[in-house]
Design a protein around this motif. Sequence first.
Motif, PDB file in Angstrom:
ATOM      1  N   GLU A 207       0.858  -1.190   0.000  1.00  0.00           N
ATOM      2  CA  GLU A 207       0.000   0.000   0.000  1.00  0.00           C
ATOM      3  C   GLU A 207       0.891   1.234   0.000  1.00  0.00           C
ATOM      4  N   GLY A 208       1.046   1.828  -1.172  1.00  0.00           N
ATOM      5  CA  GLY A 208       1.909   3.009  -1.275  1.00  0.00           C
ATOM      6  C   GLY A 208       3.340   2.661  -0.928  1.00  0.00           C
ATOM      7  N   SER A 209       3.877   3.288   0.098  1.00  0.00           N
ATOM      8  CA  SER A 209       5.265   3.063   0.501  1.00  0.00           C
ATOM      9  C   SER A 209       5.364   2.084   1.676  1.00  0.00           C
ATOM     10  N   ASN A 210       4.273   1.349   1.933  1.00  0.00           N
ATOM     11  CA  ASN A 210       4.254   0.426   3.067  1.00  0.00           C
ATOM     12  C   ASN A 210       3.888  -0.993   2.632  1.00  0.00           C
ATOM     13  N   ALA A 211       4.372  -1.939   3.394  1.00  0.00           N
ATOM     14  CA  ALA A 211       3.936  -3.322   3.267  1.00  0.00           C
ATOM     15  C   ALA A 211       2.955  -3.600   4.398  1.00  0.00           C
ATOM     16  N   VAL A 212       1.853  -4.264   4.079  1.00  0.00           N
ATOM     17  CA  VAL A 212       0.839  -4.588   5.087  1.00  0.00           C
ATOM     18  C   VAL A 212       0.666  -6.105   5.134  1.00  0.00           C
ATOM     19  N   LEU A 213       0.951  -6.680   6.300  1.00  0.00           N
ATOM     20  CA  LEU A 213       0.816  -8.119   6.501  1.00  0.00           C
ATOM     21  C   LEU A 213      -0.325  -8.378   7.478  1.00  0.00           C
ATOM     22  N   GLU A 214      -1.124  -9.395   7.188  1.00  0.00           N
ATOM     23  CA  GLU A 214      -2.207  -9.777   8.093  1.00  0.00           C
ATOM     24  C   GLU A 214      -2.062 -11.252   8.460  1.00  0.00           C
ATOM     25  N   PHE A 215      -2.163 -11.518   9.755  1.00  0.00           N
ATOM     26  CA  PHE A 215      -2.105 -12.878  10.278  1.00  0.00           C
ATOM     27  C   PHE A 215      -3.466 -13.182  10.901  1.00  0.00           C
ATOM     28  N   ARG A 216      -4.286 -13.933  10.179  1.00  0.00           N
ATOM     29  CA  ARG A 216      -5.636 -14.232  10.661  1.00  0.00           C
ATOM     30  C   ARG A 216      -5.752 -15.707  10.997  1.00  0.00           C
ATOM     31  N   ASP A 217      -6.212 -16.015  12.212  1.00  0.00           N
ATOM     32  CA  ASP A 217      -6.379 -17.406  12.624  1.00  0.00           C
ATOM     33  C   ASP A 217      -7.857 -17.709  12.857  1.00  0.00           C
ATOM     34  N   ASN A 218      -8.167 -18.963  13.081  1.00  0.00           N
ATOM     35  CA  ASN A 218      -9.557 -19.367  13.335  1.00  0.00           C
ATOM     36  C   ASN A 218      -9.739 -19.789  14.796  1.00  0.00           C
ATOM     37  N   GLY A 219      -9.004 -19.135  15.690  1.00  0.00           N
ATOM     38  CA  GLY A 219      -9.151 -19.393  17.113  1.00  0.00           C
ATOM     39  C   GLY A 219     -10.398 -18.724  17.664  1.00  0.00           C
ATOM     40  N   SER A 220     -10.449 -18.637  18.977  1.00  0.00           N
ATOM     41  CA  SER A 220     -11.631 -18.057  19.628  1.00  0.00           C
ATOM     42  C   SER A 220     -11.584 -16.540  19.697  1.00  0.00           C
ATOM     43  N   GLY A 221     -10.515 -15.937  19.194  1.00  0.00           N
ATOM     44  CA  GLY A 221     -10.421 -14.490  19.215  1.00  0.00           C
ATOM     45  C   GLY A 221      -9.851 -13.979  20.530  1.00  0.00           C
ATOM     46  N   ILE A 222      -9.827 -12.657  20.660  1.00  0.00           N
ATOM     47  CA  ILE A 222      -9.254 -11.999  21.836  1.00  0.00           C
ATOM     48  C   ILE A 222     -10.380 -11.369  22.645  1.00  0.00           C
ATOM     49  N   ALA A 223     -10.394 -11.625  23.931  1.00  0.00           N
ATOM     50  CA  ALA A 223     -11.429 -11.032  24.790  1.00  0.00           C
ATOM     51  C   ALA A 223     -11.339  -9.512  24.723  1.00  0.00           C
ATOM     52  N   PRO A 224     -12.486  -8.813  24.607  1.00  0.00           N
ATOM     53  CA  PRO A 224     -12.467  -7.339  24.496  1.00  0.00           C
ATOM     54  C   PRO A 224     -11.670  -6.664  25.609  1.00  0.00           C
ATOM     55  N   ASP A 225     -11.739  -7.194  26.819  1.00  0.00           N
ATOM     56  CA  ASP A 225     -11.001  -6.591  27.934  1.00  0.00           C
ATOM     57  C   ASP A 225      -9.490  -6.779  27.790  1.00  0.00           C
ATOM     58  N   ASP A 226      -9.086  -7.798  27.007  1.00  0.00           N
ATOM     59  CA  ASP A 226      -7.651  -8.074  26.858  1.00  0.00           C
ATOM     60  C   ASP A 226      -7.010  -7.263  25.731  1.00  0.00           C
ATOM     61  N   LEU A 227      -7.805  -6.826  24.782  1.00  0.00           N
ATOM     62  CA  LEU A 227      -7.250  -6.128  23.617  1.00  0.00           C
ATOM     63  C   LEU A 227      -6.366  -4.928  23.980  1.00  0.00           C
TER      64      LEU A 227
END
Length: 287
Positions: A207-227
């Motif tokens: 994206e423009g002058s940047n590289a964007v990497l995404e690591f997406r898993d199929n786990g249970s996600g992150i608890a909102p309080d932990d984010l």
Amino acid sequence: TGRPVGELRRAYEALRLAHEELVRAQRQLLHSEKMASLGRLVAGVAHELNNPISFVLGNVHALQRYANRLHQYLEAVHAGAGAEKLRGLRAELRIDRVIEDLQPLLEGTIEGAERTRAIVDGLKRFSAADRDKDETFNLVEIIERAVHWVGKTVSDRFRVELDLPEDIVIFGSSGQMQQVLTNLVHNAFDATVDRPEPWLRVTARIEGSNAVLEFRDNGSGIAPDDLPKLFDPFFTTKPVGKGTGLGLAISYGIVERHGGQLTAANHPEGGAVFTLRLPLAQRTTAP
């Protein structure tokens, strides 16, 4: 009235000593996390080394047998054996086959040795004390190596899909960046270990002058309080003894040092998504 000069000096000295102690403690913590990351790779690297080393060993044993045959044949030649006897010995020892096999065996041995050297070099770049040395490198190779090595240490059920361009040229420490990527891949495995079909998708785009990497898993996600606390030092959702609580904090710092950003979120369809944004290396043009 102001404090006496002696008292100020003592206070300054106490502050200086406290600062040095904090710096030493920080270095020890960084070393501890580095060793923990390295330890996670050892089994995978050992398995990876076993293949080329076994190949080289098998070739060397074959070369040793061939050397004995050639020695036996040459002894007969030097002893003045007649042409008929030499023809029979040549057929018995299969000398023509030996000569044909020598070049492929040598080439295979060299290939196995070079493969071993490449694996060891990769490990040295990750573990060496001079990992802060900056250089231009292809981030795609580092991603593939991290995925490959982690894959050797975890369950065969864990599936990693890669959608990457051919090159992402970054300027910085390839060893430090491998630590970040290894940590993200291993965390994804930990987050999906209870899933019947655990997976991780790693995608990258420019994206423009940047590289964007995404690591997406199929786990249970992150608890909102932990984010909000996810990148805090010593914060971990893993059981006691399963993590130092420093992996993501150190990864965050490494990414910042490279002028990038590391963020975490929950995907709308489930699972967690870690997004790594890094500036591309500046391309220089010839005058």
